[in-house]
Motif scaffolding. Structure first.
Motif, PDB file in Angstrom:
ATOM      1  N   UNK A  30       1.222  10.585  -4.674  1.00  0.00           N
ATOM      2  CA  UNK A  30       1.408  11.253  -3.389  1.00  0.00           C
ATOM      3  C   UNK A  30       1.082  10.285  -2.252  1.00  0.00           C
ATOM      4  N   UNK A  31       2.010   9.353  -2.033  1.00  0.00           N
ATOM      5  CA  UNK A  31       1.866   8.329  -1.005  1.00  0.00           C
ATOM      6  C   UNK A  31       3.041   8.451  -0.055  1.00  0.00           C
ATOM      7  N   UNK A  32       2.744   8.485   1.235  1.00  0.00           N
ATOM      8  CA  UNK A  32       3.796   8.506   2.246  1.00  0.00           C
ATOM      9  C   UNK A  32       3.767   7.160   2.951  1.00  0.00           C
ATOM     10  N   UNK A  33       4.829   6.392   2.789  1.00  0.00           N
ATOM     11  CA  UNK A  33       4.966   5.090   3.428  1.00  0.00           C
ATOM     12  C   UNK A  33       5.584   5.306   4.806  1.00  0.00           C
ATOM     13  N   UNK A  34       4.882   4.855   5.844  1.00  0.00           N
ATOM     14  CA  UNK A  34       5.317   5.107   7.221  1.00  0.00           C
ATOM     15  C   UNK A  34       5.574   3.791   7.938  1.00  0.00           C
ATOM     16  N   UNK A  35       6.802   3.632   8.393  1.00  0.00           N
ATOM     17  CA  UNK A  35       7.214   2.480   9.192  1.00  0.00           C
ATOM     18  C   UNK A  35       6.917   2.826  10.649  1.00  0.00           C
ATOM     19  N   UNK A  36       5.998   2.083  11.263  1.00  0.00           N
ATOM     20  CA  UNK A  36       5.570   2.404  12.626  1.00  0.00           C
ATOM     21  C   UNK A  36       6.272   1.551  13.684  1.00  0.00           C
TER      22      UNK A  36
END
Length: 142
Positions: A30-36
């Protein structure tokens, strides 16, 4: 003098790398990879499976779009970019478990991990400066 065990343990509590993120994705964690990064940067290319949320929008968007039980991993362009740290601060303020992906998008690409843009998958590149790259002979080729 700081205790090395405490220092490095704390460091790994707050950062990860592209290979570990990719392994977590493949394992179904349960990992959410977020491009900021900016809209233009996202459009040029991003890690497959990432969510686009520029760091300035995190405070207003994240509570509605990202489950608080997930581990959030943020990234920006490269080791020379601090937007990942800015994004991590915003997620931490909201109470998320958050890590910064060291190396950012640059090292995701250099390690040959899957990338895409609006038109679909981008070519994968394997950079021998940052990883072991098997020769054709090692893969059973000429």
């Amino acid at each position: 003098m700081p205790d090395a065990l405490a220092y490095f343990s704390a460091k790994l509590d707050h950062e990860t790398d592209p290979s570990d993120v990719y392994a977590a994705q493949r394992a179904g964690e349960d990992v959410v990879l977020v491009d900021v990064r900016s809209d233009d940067a996202w459009a040029q290319g991003h890690a497959r499976g990432a969510v686009h949320m520029p760091y300035r929008e995190i405070a207003t968007r994240a509570p509605h779009e990202i489950d608080r039980s997930a581990t959030v991993v943020v990234y920006c362009w490269s080791p020379g970019c601090n937007a990942g740290a800015k994004g991590a601060i915003e997620f931490a303020r909201l109470g998320y478990a958050v890590k910064e992906m060291i190396g950012g998008y640059e090292y995701w690409v250099r390690e040959g991990l899957p990338t895409e843009n609006a038109t679909g998958p981008l070519p994968r590149v394997f950079d021998p400066q940052v990883m072991v790259v098997a020769s054709r002979a090692d893969r059973g080729g000429p």
